[in-house]
Design a protein around this motif. Structure first.
Motif, PDB file in Angstrom:
ATOM      1  N   ASP A 247       0.832  -1.209   0.000  1.00 22.80           N
ATOM      2  CA  ASP A 247       0.000   0.000   0.000  1.00 22.80           C
ATOM      3  C   ASP A 247       0.862   1.252   0.000  1.00 22.80           C
ATOM      4  O   ASP A 247       0.609   2.204  -0.758  1.00 22.80           O
ATOM      5  N   ARG A 248       1.905   1.260   0.833  1.00 21.19           N
ATOM      6  CA  ARG A 248       2.739   2.464   0.909  1.00 21.19           C
ATOM      7  C   ARG A 248       3.606   2.626  -0.340  1.00 21.19           C
ATOM      8  O   ARG A 248       3.831   3.755  -0.792  1.00 21.19           O
TER       9      ARG A 248
ATOM     10  N   VAL B  20       2.279   6.865  -6.835  1.00 26.62           N
ATOM     11  CA  VAL B  20       1.321   7.899  -7.254  1.00 26.62           C
ATOM     12  C   VAL B  20       1.914   9.284  -7.023  1.00 26.62           C
ATOM     13  O   VAL B  20       1.815  10.173  -7.881  1.00 26.62           O
ATOM     14  N   ARG B  21       2.558   9.478  -5.869  1.00 26.55           N
ATOM     15  CA  ARG B  21       3.172  10.782  -5.589  1.00 26.55           C
ATOM     16  C   ARG B  21       4.304  11.088  -6.561  1.00 26.55           C
ATOM     17  O   ARG B  21       4.593  12.257  -6.851  1.00 26.55           O
TER      18      ARG B  21
ATOM     19  N   SER C 281      -1.413   3.711 -11.303  1.00 29.58           N
ATOM     20  CA  SER C 281      -1.437   2.280 -11.018  1.00 29.58           C
ATOM     21  C   SER C 281      -2.242   1.542 -12.078  1.00 29.58           C
ATOM     22  O   SER C 281      -3.336   1.970 -12.456  1.00 29.58           O
TER      23      SER C 281
ATOM     24  N   ARG D 278      -1.944  -4.965  -9.793  1.00 34.33           N
ATOM     25  CA  ARG D 278      -1.376  -5.300  -8.484  1.00 34.33           C
ATOM     26  C   ARG D 278      -1.646  -6.775  -8.235  1.00 34.33           C
ATOM     27  O   ARG D 278      -2.747  -7.254  -8.450  1.00 34.33           O
TER      28      ARG D 278
ATOM     29  N   GLY E 201       2.658   1.702  -3.281  1.00 39.30           N
ATOM     30  CA  GLY E 201       1.712   2.227  -4.267  1.00 39.30           C
ATOM     31  C   GLY E 201       1.461   3.707  -4.101  1.00 39.30           C
ATOM     32  O   GLY E 201       1.380   4.454  -5.086  1.00 39.30           O
ATOM     33  N   GLU E 202       1.342   4.171  -2.860  1.00 33.88           N
ATOM     34  CA  GLU E 202       1.138   5.604  -2.599  1.00 33.88           C
ATOM     35  C   GLU E 202       2.343   6.417  -3.060  1.00 33.88           C
ATOM     36  O   GLU E 202       2.197   7.506  -3.632  1.00 33.88           O
ATOM     37  N   MET E 203       3.557   5.893  -2.817  1.00 38.27           N
ATOM     38  CA  MET E 203       4.761   6.599  -3.258  1.00 38.27           C
ATOM     39  C   MET E 203       4.808   6.709  -4.775  1.00 38.27           C
ATOM     40  O   MET E 203       5.233   7.731  -5.327  1.00 38.27           O
TER      41      MET E 203
END
Length: 223
Positions: free
Chosen positions: A177-178, A184-185, A190, A193, A180-182
């Motif tokens: 999850d983290r 996007v930033r 995405s 998965r 994936g968030e990185m």
């Protein structure tokens, strides 16, 4: 420029285990149906996008690079370990391999159609991953594809047993999850998965792309 201690330790470890590691991963994809599926889908997308080159970052002895080549992708490998690159060149003489760091690639902006980091980001502490992902984004052409594979967890570190010569290694069991968030930033969208149970630790594969030039806000959000 002084090499950071993390890179020095990682390079030293892989320089000493290159031959054994190359032997261990021979035929790896014959036993890895899910890995074949993710790499196969990635290769199909890269070919459909026009077939720009793909960098296999942290390529080790070149088995992933060779697998991608067999899927019709113009792949080349980059690895921090000179000994790993020597082994890759010996075992796959028709392919290109270079010594380099995935955090500072010797590549022009927007040159690649794809980036693969297959179980190679796990030596990087989670707090430093944005540096890698920004570099991946830089070298990908608009619309370029990204595929990551790694051991999954909650970002906890794991230290391998130190050998008699003092060489050891650290890895991080990364949170999907983290990560994936990185991504996007860092500007990625995405696209896929996959999570699974490994022999020792769970694993994750995340796929994404750099938005195409002129993409709408909805496209950039992945909708």
């Amino acid at each position: 420029m002084t090499t950071p201690p993390l890179l020095t330790a990682t390079r030293a470890y892989y320089d000493t285990v290159a031959e054994g590691y190359a032997e261990r991963v021979k035929g790896a994809f014959a036993r890895d149906a899910w890995g074949r599926a993710m790499l196969g889908g990635f290769a199909e997308e890269v070919r459909a996008d026009g077939g720009l080159p793909v960098a296999d970052l942290g390529c080790g002895p070149g088995h992933v690079t060779a697998h991608l080549d067999g899927l019709g992708v113009r792949a080349f490998g980059v690895d921090l370990s000179p000994r790993m690159v020597d082994v890759a060149r010996r075992d796959h003489p028709g392919l290109r391999f270079e010594v380099g760091s995935m955090s500072a690639l010797d590549l022009p902006d927007g040159e690649l159609g794809g980036v693969v980091a297959w179980w190679s980001i796990l030596h990087t502490p989670p707090g430093l991953l944005p540096v890698l992902f920004a570099e991946f984004h830089r070298v990908l052409a608009p619309g370029g594809r990204l595929l990551l594979g790694f051991h999954a967890g909650e970002d906890q570190p794991y230290s391998g047993r130190k050998r008699d010569d003092g060489v050891s290694y650290d890895i991080h069991l990364l949170s999907p999850d983290r990560v994936g968030e990185m991504l996007v930033r860092a500007g990625f969208v995405s696209t896929a998965r996959m999570l699974g149970e490994g022999e020792r630790w769970p694993w994750a594969c995340l796929a994404g792309r750099r938005p195409a030039a002129g993409a709408s806000p909805a496209d950039r959000a992945g909708s």
